[in-house]
Scaffold this active site. Structure first.
Site, PDB file in Angstrom:
ATOM      1  NE  ARG A  21     -10.783  -9.292  -4.097  1.00 42.89           N
ATOM      2  CZ  ARG A  21     -10.991  -8.261  -4.917  1.00 42.89           C
ATOM      3  NH1 ARG A  21     -11.146  -8.475  -6.216  1.00 42.89           N
ATOM      4  NH2 ARG A  21     -11.053  -7.033  -4.447  1.00 42.89           N
TER       5      ARG A  21
ATOM      6  CE  LYS B  96      -3.829  -2.063   2.610  1.00 43.40           C
ATOM      7  NZ  LYS B  96      -4.881  -1.919   1.585  1.00 43.40           N
TER       8      LYS B  96
END
Length: 512
Positions: A360, A286
């Protein structure tokens, strides 16, 4: 936690640090809300005029304190705004009461006891006030210093301590419905605050192993069944999603199954929570400025955990099984790389195009495992995509589902309990973007509609014929601004109320 009591005392005679009254915006100025009649009488019927002189308008969440008039046992009156005056014949909405009570409780930090003289004509309204007050009184303090170095530790602690007791005036302590409403508020608030505590813990204090231990401790206390799969069991069982995400960290992943069963239940809900205890993005690191709040990436698992315990505390006639998919997503020499292919628990293969789309992957394994038990419905909860925040903002979560009727039910339930949500579509044309030349599918698709793509990915791992809903709580799970209503700064406990009400409806035979 703050105590909640039902009181038959008058607001004028209650001995407390403060009395809370409601005011609203009327056509001609401030209007004193029902429940405050005794206080208004002590002020000679001029309480509204006095408050207007002090600048009060009745706007939602507005707090005005004033010294009590002679005739009141409490030394302070706190007026809290309820917003617009309802139409004739209508009462104040439950969410307005919830938020007002929360604002008042926050303003009374450091007080030992307060009487809440807000409109509580029925048990539902009483529950809303009680819930709002208990949630608004929440304070997270475990990592603060005790002030010993300045010699003011005990004094400072007292000032920052949450309101000690909420006395719900107008409540009926001998009425079964009012007692049940108060008990539900206490249990629900305790579990929402449990979720908040977990979310607020720094990531060096909460890794997958310690989170699993928290579940084991709660299971012993509330008679729940718990099973923890460690990294050895996950590897042996073929949980490629959990292992792929967690293999870059020194803190290995866990899959926790925590279950509440009721002897008279004939329905089972499976709740699946994303539990990334810290998300650096992995190799797809990130950018600066996006890491500081990533301890909250386990908010979905915290909500599921809290909801299962709440179902047990409330004795609901429904079986509720929680699946906590726990991992830490870190970059290292052993971390999954973009381009790697993982074999999931379902047997499907996934090409990892972005290691920051890790939620996910862990959810996929948990959804497949939950499906094996053939529950009547599955709901997963996750801080899954920044795209959902762009779409719906910071206060609203998105709902996707493989069944339109079930999605509608979940949305209606969320709105009923005061959690802002919105039903989102699952456009089939977006599925093609996840086609992979080297695997069954990729973990990324088209950039536009990224939140919907994530939902379509998860759908691939839900068992055939099982109604399923996906709650993307990336927006409301963690609040970085100033507190408002009953919402604190930090972890919010988003989705717990929705999950609990869904369990209550299922127990009543209204799954939808």
């Amino acid at each position: 936690m703050t105590a909640l009591t039902l009181s038959t005392s008058s607001a004028a005679t209650l001995r407390a640090d403060a009395v809370v009254v409601g005011v609203a915006k009327g056509a001609k100025g401030v209007v004193v809300a029902p429940g405050a009649e005794a206080v208004d009488k002590v002020f000679g019927g001029k309480l509204a005029a006095v408050l207007e002189t002090l600048g009060a308008s009745g706007a939602e969440g507005e707090v005005t304190k004033l010294p009590a008039a002679d005739g009141l046992k409490a030394p302070v009156v706190l007026a809290v705004g309820l917003g617009e005056t309802p139409a004739k014949g209508d009462g104040f909405g439950h969410e307005a009461l919830r938020r007002a009570a929360g604002s008042a409780a926050r303003a009374l930090t450091g007080s030992k006891k307060a009487g809440f003289a807000l409109p509580v004509e029925d048990p539902e309204a009483a529950a809303a006030v009680g819930e709002g007050a208990l949630l608004g009184a929440y304070t997270y303090t475990p990592n603060r210093g005790n002030g010993a170095s300045n010699g003011k530790g005990k004094k400072d602690d007292a000032k920052s301590a949450p309101l000690g007791e909420v006395a719900l005036l107008g409540g009926k302590p001998r009425d079964k419905e009012f007692k049940a409403a108060a008990a539900r508020s206490e249990a629900l608030a305790a579990e929402i605050n449990r979720a908040r505590d977990l979310i607020n813990l720094p990531p060096n204090d909460l890794d997958p192993k310690t989170f699993a231990a928290e579940a084991q401790t709660a299971a012993k206390e509330f008679g729940l069944k718990v099973e923890v799969l460690d990294e050895k069991a996950l590897k042996k069982g073929g949980y490629g999603g959990l292992m792929g995400v967690g293999q870059g960290s020194q803190s290995p992943p866990r899959l926790v199954r925590i279950a509440y069963t009721h002897p008279k239940a004939d329905k089972t809900l499976a709740l699946v929570g994303k539990g990334i205890t810290y998300d650096s993005g992995g190799i797809s690191l990130k950018p600066a400025g996006h890491n500081e709040t990533m301890k909250c990436d386990m908010s979905g698992a915290a909500a599921v955990f809290a909801a299962v315990v709440a179902a047990a505390r409330l004795g609901l006639a429904v079986n509720v099984t929680g699946w906590l998919a726990l991992a830490e997503n870190m970059p290292s020499g052993s971390a999954t790389r973009p381009g790697d292919v993982l074999t999931m628990y379902s047997g499907k293969t996934v090409e990892v195009l972005n290691t920051d789309a890790e939620g996910r992957l862990v959810l996929a394994d948990a959804l497949t495992r939950a499906s094996e038990e053939s529950p009547d419905a599955i709901v997963d909860v996750a801080t899954l995509t920044g795209a959902m925040v762009l779409a719906l903002g910071h206060r609203t979560f998105g709902i996707m589902a493989n069944d339109d009727a079930f999605r509608t039910s979940v949305h209606e339930i969320a709105e009923e309990v005061g959690e802002q949500s919105w039903p989102m579509p699952m456009p089939s044309e977006l599925r093609k973007g996840m086609d992979s030349p080297v695997a069954d599918l990729a973990n990324m698709g088209e950039r536009m509609g990224g939140g919907l793509v994530a939902g379509l990915f998860l759908k691939e791992f839900v068992g055939e014929g099982i109604p399923w809903a996906h709650l993307d709580i990336a927006g409301p799970a963690f609040h970085e601004g100033a507190p408002w209503g009953y919402t604190p700064k930090g972890g919010t406990g988003s989705a717990v109320r929705t999950l609990v009400r869904l369990a209550e409806r299922t127990a009543a035979g209204d799954l939808g």
